[in-house]
Design an enzyme around this catalytic site. Structure first.
Site, PDB file in Angstrom:
ATOM      1  N   PRO A  88       0.783  -1.240   0.000  1.00 12.06           N
ATOM      2  CA  PRO A  88       0.000   0.000   0.000  1.00 12.06           C
ATOM      3  C   PRO A  88       0.813   1.288   0.000  1.00 12.06           C
ATOM      4  O   PRO A  88       0.255   2.377   0.108  1.00 12.06           O
ATOM      5  CB  PRO A  88      -0.767  -0.115   1.318  1.00 12.06           C
ATOM      6  CG  PRO A  88       0.213  -0.814   2.221  1.00 12.06           C
ATOM      7  CD  PRO A  88       0.992  -1.770   1.364  1.00 12.06           C
ATOM      8  N   TYR A  89       2.157   1.199  -0.096  1.00 13.79           N
ATOM      9  CA  TYR A  89       2.970   2.410  -0.001  1.00 13.79           C
ATOM     10  C   TYR A  89       2.647   3.398  -1.116  1.00 13.79           C
ATOM     11  O   TYR A  89       2.474   4.594  -0.880  1.00 13.79           O
ATOM     12  CB  TYR A  89       4.458   2.065  -0.029  1.00 13.79           C
ATOM     13  CG  TYR A  89       5.354   3.266   0.201  1.00 13.79           C
ATOM     14  CD1 TYR A  89       5.462   3.826   1.469  1.00 13.79           C
ATOM     15  CD2 TYR A  89       6.072   3.836  -0.851  1.00 13.79           C
ATOM     16  CE1 TYR A  89       6.272   4.928   1.688  1.00 13.79           C
ATOM     17  CE2 TYR A  89       6.876   4.929  -0.637  1.00 13.79           C
ATOM     18  CZ  TYR A  89       6.989   5.479   0.631  1.00 13.79           C
ATOM     19  OH  TYR A  89       7.782   6.581   0.841  1.00 13.79           O
ATOM     20  N   GLY A  90       2.548   2.902  -2.358  1.00 17.75           N
ATOM     21  CA  GLY A  90       2.235   3.786  -3.484  1.00 17.75           C
ATOM     22  C   GLY A  90       0.935   4.539  -3.300  1.00 17.75           C
ATOM     23  O   GLY A  90       0.893   5.769  -3.413  1.00 17.75           O
TER      24      GLY A  90
END
Length: 247
Positions: free
Chosen positions: A154-156
């Site tokens: 989920p970083y992006g």
């Protein structure tokens, strides 16, 4: 200049806090551990450490109140606290996993820290800045390519969301005396977010200190009124020359 840097105990946050303190700014740096924040702050001239969990509104409220009181106001907020893909997939650089393989709890943890955290801290400090006549907010981000790279959920999405939040914050605060800008390194940077084996190679990666010159400039008189800009630290020199040539 009195500055609050969230997530200031390591990586980009520490690099920015160090650069600001070296130029005479009074810095409050935050971390989830009060002991760690105070220990790191002790190594910087005039800095203080404050415990803050950006995911928790009561922790944010207490920390902002404490920092505001101890600094006698805050002129600039640097929203930097974040966690990366290592917390979801320790081998994300070499063995990326599909979004459907990401545990929901890990997804929420990154979004809560990297996006909701920016919102909660800015939400707490903005009314104080408005009441005092103005201020500056700098939200730290990453390259657009990171926001759409395979294996980066989920970083992006967390960083894409923080950029959208920044643009809306800038629109909401236009002509209020509070400026909002986005600052990003401009490439993969040697911080705790990189896998240890990858970071050890050290090739082709930026140093966290790349954030120093642009954050110092954003805290300067020269940057007063600069609003809704997206500044790439690795290209800051050219960006500044281009800006000066247009004036």
């Amino acid at each position: 200049m009195k500055v609050l840097v969230t997530g200031g105990t390591s990586g980009l946050g520490l690099a920015m806090a160090s650069a600001l303190a070296a130029t005479g700014a009074t810095v409050a740096l935050t971390g989830r551990s009060a002991e760690r924040a105070e220990s790191v702050a002790a190594g910087l001239p005039g800095a203080i450490g404050v415990e803050m969990d950006v995911r928790d509104e009561s922790s944010v409220a207490t920390a902002v109140d404490r920092a505001w009181s101890r600094l006698d106001g805050i002129d600039m907020l640097v929203n930097n606290a974040g966690i990366g893909m290592r917390t979801v997939n320790p081998r994300f650089m070499t063995q990326p996993q599909g979004f459907w393989e990401v545990p929901p709890d890990a997804f929420r943890a990154v979004i809560d820290t990297n996006l909701t955290g920016y919102f909660l801290v800015a939400r707490e400090i903005t009314p104080r800045m408005l009441a005092s006549g103005g201020g500056r907010i700098v939200n730290i981000s990453m390259n657009h390519s990171t926001m759409r790279r395979a294996g980066f959920v989920p970083y992006g999405p967390s960083r894409a969301g923080s950029e959208a939040l920044s643009r809306i914050m800038a629109a909401d605060l236009r002509d209020t005396g509070i400026t909002v800008n986005v600052l990003l390194p401009g490439g993969a940077t040697v911080t705790g977010m990189l896998p240890q084996d990858v970071a050890a190679e050290g090739q082709g990666f930026l140093s966290p200190e790349v954030m120093g010159p642009p954050i110092v400039w954003l805290a300067s008189d020269e940057a007063a009124g600069v609003h809704d800009e997206r500044i790439v630290a690795a290209e800051f020199g050219q960006w500044l020359r281009d800006r000066e040539s247009r004036q």
